[in-house]
Design a protein around this motif. Structure first.
Motif, mmCIF file in Angstrom:
data_model
loop_
_atom_site.group_PDB
_atom_site.id
_atom_site.type_symbol
_atom_site.label_atom_id
_atom_site.label_comp_id
_atom_site.label_asym_id
_atom_site.label_seq_id
_atom_site.Cartn_x
_atom_site.Cartn_y
_atom_site.Cartn_z
ATOM 1 N N VAL A 36 -52.845 20.111 -55.589
ATOM 2 C CA VAL A 36 -52.883 18.684 -55.920
ATOM 3 C C VAL A 36 -53.556 17.886 -54.806
ATOM 4 N N SER A 37 -53.017 17.981 -53.591
ATOM 5 C CA SER A 37 -53.576 17.256 -52.454
ATOM 6 C C SER A 37 -53.301 18.082 -51.213
ATOM 7 N N LEU A 38 -54.332 18.715 -50.691
ATOM 8 C CA LEU A 38 -54.166 19.642 -49.574
ATOM 9 C C LEU A 38 -54.337 18.919 -48.243
ATOM 10 N N ALA A 39 -53.513 19.282 -47.266
ATOM 11 C CA ALA A 39 -53.528 18.600 -45.978
ATOM 12 C C ALA A 39 -54.244 19.389 -44.894
ATOM 13 N N ASP A 40 -54.499 20.677 -45.107
ATOM 14 C CA ASP A 40 -55.116 21.497 -44.076
ATOM 15 C C ASP A 40 -56.547 21.052 -43.803
ATOM 16 N N PRO A 106 -47.109 25.391 -48.292
ATOM 17 C CA PRO A 106 -46.084 24.502 -47.716
ATOM 18 C C PRO A 106 -46.636 23.187 -47.182
ATOM 19 N N THR A 107 -47.942 23.125 -46.858
ATOM 20 C CA THR A 107 -48.524 21.895 -46.328
ATOM 21 C C THR A 107 -49.113 21.007 -47.415
ATOM 22 N N ARG A 109 -49.430 18.179 -50.013
ATOM 23 C CA ARG A 109 -48.741 16.887 -50.039
ATOM 24 C C ARG A 109 -47.849 16.718 -51.262
ATOM 25 N N ALA A 110 -48.106 17.477 -52.324
ATOM 26 C CA ALA A 110 -47.215 17.427 -53.478
ATOM 27 C C ALA A 110 -45.850 18.017 -53.148
ATOM 28 N N VAL A 111 -45.755 18.663 -51.989
ATOM 29 C CA VAL A 111 -44.474 19.141 -51.468
ATOM 30 C C VAL A 111 -43.995 18.231 -50.339
ATOM 31 N N THR A 112 -44.858 18.001 -49.356
ATOM 32 C CA THR A 112 -44.421 17.302 -48.147
ATOM 33 C C THR A 112 -44.283 15.790 -48.329
ATOM 34 N N SER A 113 -44.983 15.221 -49.303
ATOM 35 C CA SER A 113 -44.974 13.762 -49.463
ATOM 36 C C SER A 113 -44.131 13.287 -50.632
#
Length: 287
Positions: A36-40, A106-107, A109-113
Motif C-alpha cells: 500500500v505505502s512502503l517506507a523503505d 513490517p515497515t 505504513r498500512a501497518v505502522t501508521s
C-alpha cells in the motif's frame, strides 16, 4: 518445473501487457505484489496498485497462466473482503488464482501508521492463521460463524464456491537448518505449498538456494502426510542471461525439490518496466 514472472514495477497497463507477453512466450505464471505505502528507502517512491484489480485485468487477457501475488499480506486484509476479491479473480480466470501469503512487510505504513493494526510479528502471524482459516470456511458454500484467536465474526455465507472447490494457498516459510522456525513451517505444511525463503534483510538476501531447498524438502517429507496431496515448493531468483547457465540454475532448483521458479526483480534503482518486458520475451531455457 513451472516458471513464473513477477510484475514488480510499472503502471497497471504495463503489468497487464507484461502478463500477456509472458503467456505468449511460454511462461507458466504471472505474479504481482501486495503493498500500500512502503517506507523503505528506494521503495518509498514506488507506486503500489491493488493486486486483485491487476489480476482481474490480467485474467481477461490470458487463458493459461497461473495468477497470484508475491505475496498477499493477508493480515492486513479484512477476510470477508479478501474472500470476495479472491473469489472474483478465481472465477474470472477459470480457477487459475493461487494465494501466496505472508505476514506482510513490517515497515509498510498500512501497518505502522494505522492505529490498532497488529505490528508485532507474533500477532500478525496469529492473525494470518485466523484469516486463512476464515477463507477456508468461506469456500464451503455454507453459512458459518468464526471464532479465532485474533478474529471473530457472526454468520457469513458465500454461496458460490471457487471454481475448483478451493484456492491453493502457499504460505511463506523460512528455512534455517540450525534454527528452523517451526510455526511458519508447520503453517506451510497445513496448506498447499510454500514460498521458501532463508533469513535475510533484503528480497535478494532471502532467496533460498538449492541447498536450503533440499533441506526444506527433506524436512517436509518427514513431517507431511503424503496423502495430503500435491505440495508446491516456490523459489525466487533471477536467471542468468546465458541460456546454458540459466538452464543449470533451473535444473539445480528442480533437483533440490522446487516445483516453481519465479523470476523476481526487485531493485527499484535498476529495474524498469522495459527491462521486465525484455525478460518476459526471452526464450525460456527449460532444463
Amino acid at each position: 518445473m513451472m516458471i513464473g514472472l513477477v510484475g514488480s514495477y510499472g503502471s497497471p497497463a504495463q503489468m497487464v501487457r507484461l502478463a500477456h507477453e509472458a503467456e505468449q512466450h511460454g511462461w507458466d505464471g504471472f505474479f504481482t505484489w501486495d503493498g500500500v505505502s512502503l517506507a523503505d528507502e528506494g521503495f518509498d517512491t514506488v507506486a503500489c496498485y491493488d493486486p486483485f484489480s491487476i489480476l482481474a485485468a490480467v485474467a481477461s487477457v490470458t487463458q493459461r497462466i497461473t495468477l497470484g501475488a508475491l505475496v498477499f499480506a493477508a493480515p492486513r486484509h479484512r477476510p470477508w473482503e479478501l474472500a470476495q476479491r479472491a473469489l472474483t479473480v478465481d472465477h474470472l480466470s477459470g480457477g487459475r488464482l493461487v494465494l501466496p501469503v505472508g505476514v506482510g512487510v513490517p515497515t509498510e505504513r498500512a501497518v505502522t501508521s494505522v492505529h490498532g493494526q497488529p505490528s508485532a510479528r507474533r500477532d500478525r502471524a496469529g492473525l494470518l492463521d485466523d484469516v486463512l482459516a476464515w477463507l477456508e470456511r468461506s469456500w464451503s458454500g455454507e453459512e458459518f460463524s468464526f471464532e479465532g484467536t485474533h478474529l471473530s465474526t457472526g454468520p457469513f455465507r458465500f454461496p458460490q464456491r471457487p471454481v475448483h472447490g478451493r484456492i491453493p494457498v502457499w504460505p511463506v516459510a523460512v528455512w534455517d537448518a540450525d534454527r528452523p522456525p517451526l510455526k511458519s513451517l508447520d503453517r506451510a505444511l497445513r496448506w498447499d505449498g510454500v514460498v521458501a525463503q532463508v533469513r535475510g534483510d533484503s528480497p535478494e538476501d532471502a532467496e533460498a538456494g538449492p541447498e536450503a531447498i533440499a533441506g526444506l524438502v527433506a524436512w517436509a517429507a518427514a513431517h507431511r502426510d503424503p496423502a495430503a496431496g500435491p505440495w508446491q515448493v516456490v523459489v525466487q531468483g533471477r536467471l542468468s542471461a546465458d541460456d546454458g547457465q540459466a538452464a543449470e540454475q533451473l535444473a539445480a532448483a528442480a533437483d533440490a525439490g522446487a516445483t516453481w521458479w519465479v523470476e523476481s526483480w526487485w531493485d527499484p534503482r535498476t529495474v524498469t518496466p522495459e527491462h521486465l518486458l525484455r525478460v518476459a520475451r526471452r526464450r525460456l531455457p527449460r532444463p
